[in-house]
Design an enzyme around this catalytic site. Sequence first.
Site, PDB file in Angstrom:
ATOM      1  N   HIS A 306       0.849  -1.186   0.000  1.00  0.00           N
ATOM      2  CA  HIS A 306       0.000   0.000   0.000  1.00  0.00           C
ATOM      3  C   HIS A 306       0.883   1.233   0.000  1.00  0.00           C
ATOM      4  O   HIS A 306       1.945   1.223   0.629  1.00  0.00           O
ATOM      5  CB  HIS A 306      -0.904   0.007   1.249  1.00  0.00           C
ATOM      6  CG  HIS A 306      -2.066   0.912   1.124  1.00  0.00           C
ATOM      7  ND1 HIS A 306      -1.983   2.256   1.413  1.00  0.00           N
ATOM      8  CD2 HIS A 306      -3.330   0.693   0.712  1.00  0.00           C
ATOM      9  CE1 HIS A 306      -3.152   2.810   1.191  1.00  0.00           C
ATOM     10  NE2 HIS A 306      -3.993   1.893   0.760  1.00  0.00           N
ATOM     11  N   ASP A 363      -7.974  -5.342   0.318  1.00  0.00           N
ATOM     12  CA  ASP A 363      -8.485  -6.149  -0.792  1.00  0.00           C
ATOM     13  C   ASP A 363      -8.126  -7.619  -0.691  1.00  0.00           C
ATOM     14  O   ASP A 363      -8.624  -8.438  -1.451  1.00  0.00           O
ATOM     15  CB  ASP A 363      -7.932  -5.605  -2.115  1.00  0.00           C
ATOM     16  CG  ASP A 363      -8.465  -4.230  -2.396  1.00  0.00           C
ATOM     17  OD1 ASP A 363      -9.654  -4.022  -2.146  1.00  0.00           O
ATOM     18  OD2 ASP A 363      -7.691  -3.373  -2.836  1.00  0.00           O
TER      19      ASP A 363
END
Length: 428
Positions: A306, A363
């Site tokens: 991320h 996710d």
Amino acid sequence: MTDKTAKLDLESGTSEYPVLPGSVGPDVIDIRKLYGTTGKFTYDPGFTSTASCQSAITYIDGGEGVLLHRGYPIDQLAEKARFLEVAYLLLHGDLPNQSELDEFVNSITYHTMVHEQLAQFFRGFRRDAHPMSVMCGVVGALSAFYHDSTDITDPRQRLIASHRLIAKMPTIAAMAYKYSVGQPFVYPRNDLSYTGNFLHMTFSVPAENYEVNPVIENAMRRIFILHADHEQNASTSTVRLAGSSGANPFACIAAGIACLWGPAHGGANEAALNMLREIGDSKNVKKYVDRAKDKNDPFRLMGFGHRVYKNYDPRAKVMQTTAEEVLKELNISDPVLDVARELEHIALNDDYFIEKKLYPNVDFYSGIILNAIGFPTEMFTALFALARTTGWVAQWNEMISDPEQKIGRPRQLYVGATHRDFVPVSER
Ligand code: ACO
């Protein structure tokens, strides 16, 4: 304000810039006068060190794995709040009291229907169209149906447009799904919760009674809350940039949906599940981890890494628990969950991932849950768009109300040809 300044030494001289403090998090150097004083721009592709706005909505400490909405930790909201409480919080700054909540829920509930003519719009798409292409088109088209809420200078119209968007996104997402499977559109039901109604519009068929399963409803509530906002991510910045020109809110949200579609952003949950399926068995995990580490192989572990989190994404933890709960409730034993657990275990103990601070993101597990509930993978990003709409409209409203807001207009480092004269094609 602060007395702190930052000095910049250049050959041409020294200039000084104010350092602005946030309520938490890093200070920012206010370089708005940089070009005027030095004739130079800053260079920061991908905005890795650039704050594009002031915001009081969401705070992330990526190093510590902290995510706060208006100060409230995401795990508390995911555990205790209704989705519409979180939507109100993002939009208005504080949690609603009972009468504020009742009024807000009422307003959202009574805006869930879409103009009947919008159904014709869906029918213009091929059946196999990706739901995100349908969402981009239909949400953008809302501005053609709701002219009475497109004057962005009127706070009342902005609020109505915001309520319409939050209310109609589940209806539009469910219609996109129904259209893709060839089933009739299902009208909203006002006696159901926001998430319950969405499940009803998605999975009920006229021939049968559909009962909303409370475990699934709760899982969807959590998924929606976990995706509701995430400060200045790519799609939110897109909404702000589109809105900075004065574009109407429906067009801005359609721009956000387009940006979210990409596999590095909202498309990652679809990509993560596809990857887990491709891996297929826990015994293949090591091979894929080796591929992810190989610089000559473009393969990446989807659902890992991320831009902001250099620690476990706090949303991923809630997702993992929710995945276990949903699979248990539905009595599904999905080998993909074993692959995910093994992949997480191997990656989290591998030097490559440890050094680069790559952890599972939101996710990684969400696709497993959505798949178990019965959503086809193509719908995953559409659900993300549905939930993120609350964040988008909150951020869009904040931007429009900010007196310092200007049209977004980045500068560039030009590296192309310098002046040259046109040569007719016969002489080239
Ligand atoms: N698998 C393997 N290596 C990775 C991964 C991954 N998933 N993510 C990053 N890396 C490596 C990169 O190769 C790079 O290595 P290098 O320094 O040796 O070149 C390093 O880690 C840093 O990666 P960047 O791409 O520079 O980091 P950036 O902040 O630009 O990218 C992103 C973040 C796009 C999320 C990236 O981690 C990625 O592609 N992850 C997979 C896609 C994904 O899960 N996206 C969802 C994001 S969350 C969301 O949108 C809700």
